[in-house]
Design an enzyme around this catalytic site. Structure first.
Site: not given
Ligand code: NPQ
Ligand code: MG
Length: 368
Positions: A135, A161, A163, A188, A213, A238, A262, A290
């Protein structure tokens, strides 16, 4: 089994590089670690709540409060034969799935150790290796992102992936397709769009993405259902799925064709497995997301992702993608085929290095 002692800690680990999403930028990842002890054994869990209420309403402070004042008192000193017996007691506590998930994870580790089996076996996992995707956060420029993607593909990650947010979407995906062709690619949005942005999402529909996402609000199911009817690309939820009941409603409404599970978001390993089972019955593919977990949360996620319905690459990267030094040994390493090994020893199956945990600790409390 009986939990006789619970230790809560806030630990802070610096990220190897800042992680930027549509809701903000993180440089240090604080989290709550839960150590549950009983019958001479120790189990570890991790609560994924962040410092602020950006991804979810839960924060380190709210999770600490709910753990300390409600969940831990309900868990301490009770005899039980399975973690679900304990977490069922918490159903009276409304919401706060992240707080519940961290403590339940520690109980699963404890329970698996008491039976001398791995978490994978405890959960009903079947895979020895799980597919790893990466990601990538929002970057200062498209060139920076292209370099990051190139490196991730060289390392063997099985899916990219990226953002997105308004202004960092169609052009970015176009550049990635032009440069890298038909790689397994998804986006995402972390809830950054509304129905008014449908022209942008329609434009993304042309790029053969594996999924989009969470384009809409963190709690929306209705607008996502409307969008899914208008897109060829699967919508993946998500943030909107915080429980098995949310998952059931999302599938009923047609809000998505894929679910990112998750355990830390949906209330724990039991709820995560229930969503997995529902999706298998309904023919809906799932993958494990994650939350920038340390090795403790990462190990729980890897064990979950070994269940048969996790047929899409997961947001489970090597430890060093996020942290210079993980809290567990051995750290997770990416195999050449873009997978991570599922530990097979009792419980977590990796060693929690307590002296590293101690060094990262900024707050600690023991119960009772
Ligand atoms: C997601 N994770 O899928 C999350 C978003 C995310 C790996 O993309 C602190 C608290 C930091 C929550 C970083 C990935 C964070 C967080 C990313 C959530 O949307
Ligand atoms: Mg997400």
């Amino acid at each position: 089994m009986k939990v006789e002692r619970v230790e809560l800690r806030v630990v802070e680990l610096p990220l190897v590089e800042p992680f930027e999403t549509s809701f903000g930028r993180e440089e240090v990842r604080p989290c709550i670690l839960i150590k549950a002890q009983g019958d001479g054994l120790t189990g570890w869990g991790e609560c994924v709540a962040g410092a602020g209420p950006w991804y979810s309403y839960e924060t380190i402070e709210t999770a600490w409060h709910v753990l300390k004042d409600f969940l831990i008192p309900l868990a301490l000193g009770k005899a039980w034969d399975h973690p679900e017996e304990v977490s069922r007691e918490w159903e009276r506590v409304r919401g706060h799935p992240m707080a519940k998930a961290g403590l339940e994870a520690a109980l699963w580790d404890l329970w698996a150790r008491s039976r001398g089996i791995s978490l994978k076996e405890a959960l009903g996992g079947v895979k020895e290796r799980v597919e790893s995707g990466i990601s990538l956060g929002i970057q200062p420029s498209v060139d920076d992102l292209l370099r990051k993607v190139e490196r991730a593909l060289e390392q063997g990650y099985r899916r990219i992936k990226v953002k997105i947010k308004p202004g960092w979407d169609v052009e970015v995906v176009k550049a990635l397709r032009e440069r890298f062709g038909e790689i397994p690619l998804m986006v995402d949005a972390n809830a950054a769009y509304t129905l008014d942005d449908r022209p942008t999402l329609q434009a993304l529909d042309a790029f053969g993405l594996m999924m989009i996402e969470q384009p809409f609000r963190y709690d929306d199911l209705v607008d996502h259902a409307r969008l899914q009817r208008q897109l060829r690309t699967p919508v993946c939820l998500d943030e909107s799925v915080k429980s098995p009941e949310d998952a059931r409603q999302a599938l009923k409404l047609g809000s998505c064709r894929i679910i990112n599970i998750k355990p830390g978001r949906v209330g724990g390993p039991s709820a995560a497995r229930a969503i997995h089972d529902l999706c298998v019955r309904e023919g809906v593919p799932v993958w494990c997301g994650g939350m920038l977990e340390t090795g403790i949360g990462r190990t729980h996620n890897v064990a979950l992702a070994s269940l048969p319905g996790f047929t899409l690459p997961n947001d489970l990267s090597a430890s060093r993608r996020y942290y210079r030094q993980d809290l567990v040994e051995p750290p997770f390493e990416l195999h050449d085929d873009g997978t991570l090994s599922v530990p097979s020893g009792p419980g977590l199956g990796v060693e929690v290095v307590e002296e590293r945990v101690e060094r990262a600790t900024v707050r600690r409390e023991v119960f009772p």
